[in-house]
Design a protein around this motif. Structure first.
Motif, short mmCIF file in Angstrom:
data_model
loop_
_atom_site.label_atom_id
_atom_site.label_comp_id
_atom_site.label_asym_id
_atom_site.label_seq_id
_atom_site.Cartn_x
_atom_site.Cartn_y
_atom_site.Cartn_z
N VAL A 176 6.15 -6.86 2.16
CA VAL A 176 4.85 -6.19 2.31
C VAL A 176 3.74 -7.23 2.13
N ALA A 177 2.61 -6.97 2.77
CA ALA A 177 1.43 -7.83 2.66
C ALA A 177 0.30 -7.02 2.04
N ILE A 178 -0.42 -7.63 1.12
CA ILE A 178 -1.45 -6.94 0.36
C ILE A 178 -2.77 -7.68 0.48
N ASP A 179 -3.85 -6.91 0.73
CA ASP A 179 -5.21 -7.46 0.74
C ASP A 179 -6.07 -6.66 -0.22
N PRO A 180 -6.22 -7.12 -1.47
CA PRO A 180 -7.08 -6.42 -2.43
C PRO A 180 -8.56 -6.63 -2.15
N GLY A 181 -8.89 -7.49 -1.19
CA GLY A 181 -10.28 -7.71 -0.84
C GLY A 181 -11.10 -8.36 -1.93
N CYS A 182 -10.47 -9.13 -2.80
CA CYS A 182 -11.11 -9.78 -3.95
C CYS A 182 -11.61 -8.78 -4.98
N GLY A 183 -11.12 -7.54 -4.88
CA GLY A 183 -11.55 -6.49 -5.79
C GLY A 183 -10.58 -6.28 -6.94
N ALA A 184 -10.72 -5.11 -7.59
CA ALA A 184 -10.01 -4.86 -8.85
C ALA A 184 -8.50 -4.81 -8.71
N ALA A 185 -7.98 -4.52 -7.52
CA ALA A 185 -6.53 -4.44 -7.34
C ALA A 185 -5.86 -5.79 -7.31
N TYR A 186 -6.63 -6.87 -7.43
CA TYR A 186 -6.02 -8.21 -7.37
C TYR A 186 -4.96 -8.39 -8.46
N ARG A 187 -5.06 -7.62 -9.55
CA ARG A 187 -4.12 -7.83 -10.65
C ARG A 187 -3.14 -6.66 -10.82
N THR A 188 -3.10 -5.73 -9.85
CA THR A 188 -2.23 -4.56 -10.04
C THR A 188 -1.27 -4.28 -8.89
N THR A 189 -1.76 -4.18 -7.66
CA THR A 189 -0.90 -3.70 -6.57
C THR A 189 0.27 -4.64 -6.29
N ALA A 190 0.02 -5.95 -6.32
CA ALA A 190 1.13 -6.88 -6.10
C ALA A 190 2.20 -6.71 -7.17
N SER A 191 1.78 -6.50 -8.41
CA SER A 191 2.74 -6.29 -9.49
C SER A 191 3.52 -4.99 -9.30
N ILE A 192 2.82 -3.93 -8.88
CA ILE A 192 3.49 -2.65 -8.65
C ILE A 192 4.60 -2.80 -7.61
N LEU A 193 4.25 -3.39 -6.48
CA LEU A 193 5.23 -3.47 -5.39
C LEU A 193 6.33 -4.49 -5.69
N SER A 194 5.99 -5.54 -6.42
CA SER A 194 7.03 -6.48 -6.86
C SER A 194 8.01 -5.79 -7.80
N ASP A 195 7.49 -4.99 -8.71
CA ASP A 195 8.35 -4.26 -9.64
C ASP A 195 9.26 -3.26 -8.92
N LEU A 196 8.85 -2.84 -7.72
CA LEU A 196 9.69 -1.93 -6.94
C LEU A 196 10.74 -2.68 -6.12
N GLY A 197 10.71 -4.00 -6.20
CA GLY A 197 11.72 -4.81 -5.51
C GLY A 197 11.24 -5.45 -4.23
N CYS A 198 9.98 -5.24 -3.86
CA CYS A 198 9.47 -5.78 -2.61
C CYS A 198 9.22 -7.28 -2.69
N ARG A 199 9.35 -7.94 -1.56
CA ARG A 199 8.83 -9.31 -1.40
C ARG A 199 7.37 -9.17 -1.03
N VAL A 200 6.48 -9.74 -1.82
CA VAL A 200 5.04 -9.50 -1.67
C VAL A 200 4.31 -10.78 -1.26
N LEU A 201 3.49 -10.66 -0.22
CA LEU A 201 2.58 -11.72 0.20
C LEU A 201 1.16 -11.19 0.05
N THR A 202 0.24 -12.04 -0.39
CA THR A 202 -1.12 -11.57 -0.64
C THR A 202 -2.16 -12.36 0.14
N LEU A 203 -3.28 -11.68 0.34
CA LEU A 203 -4.43 -12.25 1.03
C LEU A 203 -5.66 -11.77 0.27
N ASN A 204 -6.61 -12.63 0.01
CA ASN A 204 -7.83 -12.25 -0.73
C ASN A 204 -7.48 -11.65 -2.09
#
Length: 455
Positions: A176-204
């Motif tokens: 999955v690819a995640i774009d928090p847009g430099c906002g508040a999700a920068y420290r949460t959504t990647a962790s959530i999806l990683s904890d679910l077993g996903c391979r996570v790539l991020t942008l912004n």
């Protein structure tokens, strides 16, 4: 006998107080709002913020106001609004979030969270305003001024809460690819999806209140780089958030922007599977929700536009003994009643992982399998909303009219809503039909009727 006119909000819009920093939004106003809230909700208050450059100044103003009226303050730092709401409902007497959500970086605002984790409703918001305008605060003497402490790691409890709602390891093998847009999700959504077993790539994914890559509003145009990333790495989907991450929007595996009502419909199909009950949504939402509801013996209950109204309607129906399955808005703000009664972008990202793992289909194929729907949207930056509503009301008086919020026109083959924003000086127009020709013809009728006003 004359009835007194109902009081209206003056500072608070659909979702809290918002405005341009240095104009409406000043540290003085934030401190007064905090003093008013603390006077009404004494106890221990949690505060948090998004990444805006004005956030540090405003959060300190809020803390000062709360402490001055005797409230102990716990500063949870930068975290999504639903993250603070999750913490408030379990640990605190109220909460204040410093955020302007999807508005541009020169805006900021205040959202007030009630003890149950919901945003403050209209009646109490008006009481806060009255205290602000009259400077009616329960200021304490020097012996009773309260204290503040930091709890920068409490957001992990929110992450764990979301992860606990879906089966462990459900995202194994999924990119999955995640774009928090430099906002508040920068420290949460990647962790959530990683904890679910996903391979996570991020942008912004760095905190930056200047929002250098895109505006906090996750638009199709602004998410073009995310779409490119999804296609280049073969991701199952891309997910993006607004500034405070109470919303989530998606890019499918082909790099296409998933219109938010279609997102709502897809996740409703999964959430409502095997259940019967009520889906709560505003009058601005697509009829797709009704169609999906019928698949599962679910009915739709319509509210005014705004997550506050959806969440409170969900709670009131449940308190009345009704079965409420799901709720949300057609902007990526979805509400899961067995999790919490607020829009939650992190939870929606997790639900998309669950949906794809259950369906064993690509997101693009699921979108393409939905019933046909053409949704046309316009924004008019104007202060002539009353005149626009009046002329449309007269023009379409022979159609079925709904005035729950703004003016909704219902026809058998289409519907339209014209509604002033509750947070900005603009008017939104939505038109939907299963047939593009019908939608565009209806659109032309409305635009022709309001064009003289906007000229």
């Amino acid at each position: 006998m004359f009835m007194a006119e109902a009081k209206k909000k003056q500072l608070f819009g659909t979702n809290g107080v918002r405005g341009v920093v240095g104009e409406l939004m000043t540290p003085e106003l934030v401190m007064k709002i905090a003093m008013a809230v603390g006077s009404m909700r004494p106890g221990t208050i949690a505060v948090g913020r998004d990444t805006r450059t004005s956030g540090p100044a405003f959060i300190e103003a809020a803390k000062a106001g709360l402490m001055a009226v005797g409230c102990n303050v716990v500063d949870c730092g930068i975290l999504p609004t639903p993250g603070l709401q999750y913490l408030v409902k379990d640990h605190f007497d109220a909460g204040i979030v410093i955020t302007a959500s999807h508005n541009p970086g020169n805006y900021n605002g205040v959202k007030v969270i009630e003890p149950d984790g919901t945003e403050m409703g209209d009646e109490n918001s008006i009481l806060v305003e009255e205290r602000v305008f009259s400077s009616s605060f329960a200021i304490k003497s020097w012996e009773e001024v309260a204290s503040s402490r930091s709890a920068p790691d409490m957001f992990q409890e929110y992450i764990d809460g979301v992860v606990s709602k879906v089966p462990a390891g459900i995202g194994k093998g999924m990119t999955v690819a995640i774009d928090p847009g430099c906002g508040a999700a920068y420290r949460t959504t990647a962790s959530i999806l990683s904890d679910l077993g996903c391979r996570v790539l991020t942008l912004n994914a760095q905190p930056d209140g200047r929002f250098p890559a895109r505006n906090p509003e996750p638009s199709e145009e602004g998410l073009a780089p995310l779409a490119d990333l999804v296609k280049s790495v073969g991701a199952a989907f891309g997910v993006a958030h607004d500034g405070d991450a109470d919303r989530a929007v998606f890019i499918d595996d082909k790099g296409r922007f998933v219109e938010e009502n279609k997102e709502f419909a897809l996740i409703a199909d999964a959430v409502c599977h095997g259940k019967s009950g009520i889906i709560v949504t505003p009058v601005s939402s697509s009829r797709l929700i009704e169609q999906i509801g019928k698949r599962h013996a679910c009915t739709v209950d319509y509210t005014a536009v705004g997550s506050i109204y959806v969440a409170r309607r969900m709670r009131s129906l449940i308190e009345a003994g009704k079965s409420v399955i799901f709720g949300g808005e057609g902007n990526g703000g979805l509400i899961y009643p067995d999790h919490q009664f607020c829009r939650d972008g992190g939870m929606t990202a997790a639900m998309m992982v669950l949906l794809l793992s259950i369906k064993k289909q690509t997101l693009s194929s699921l979108v393409d399998d939905l019933p046909p729907s053409v949704m046309l949207k316009h924004k008019f930056h104007t202060d002539k909303a009353p005149a626009m509503i009046e002329v449309v009301s007269k023009k379409f008086s022979s159609d079925r009219i709904n005035t729950i919020d703004g003016l909704r026109i219902d026809r058998d083959d289409a519907w339209a809503l014209i509604r002033p924003s509750g947070t900005e000086p603009l008017v939104r127009l939505f038109i939907e039909s299963q047939d593009e020709t019908v939608a565009k013809a209806f659109e032309k009728e409305i635009l022709d009727s309001i064009s003289p006003i906007l000229a």
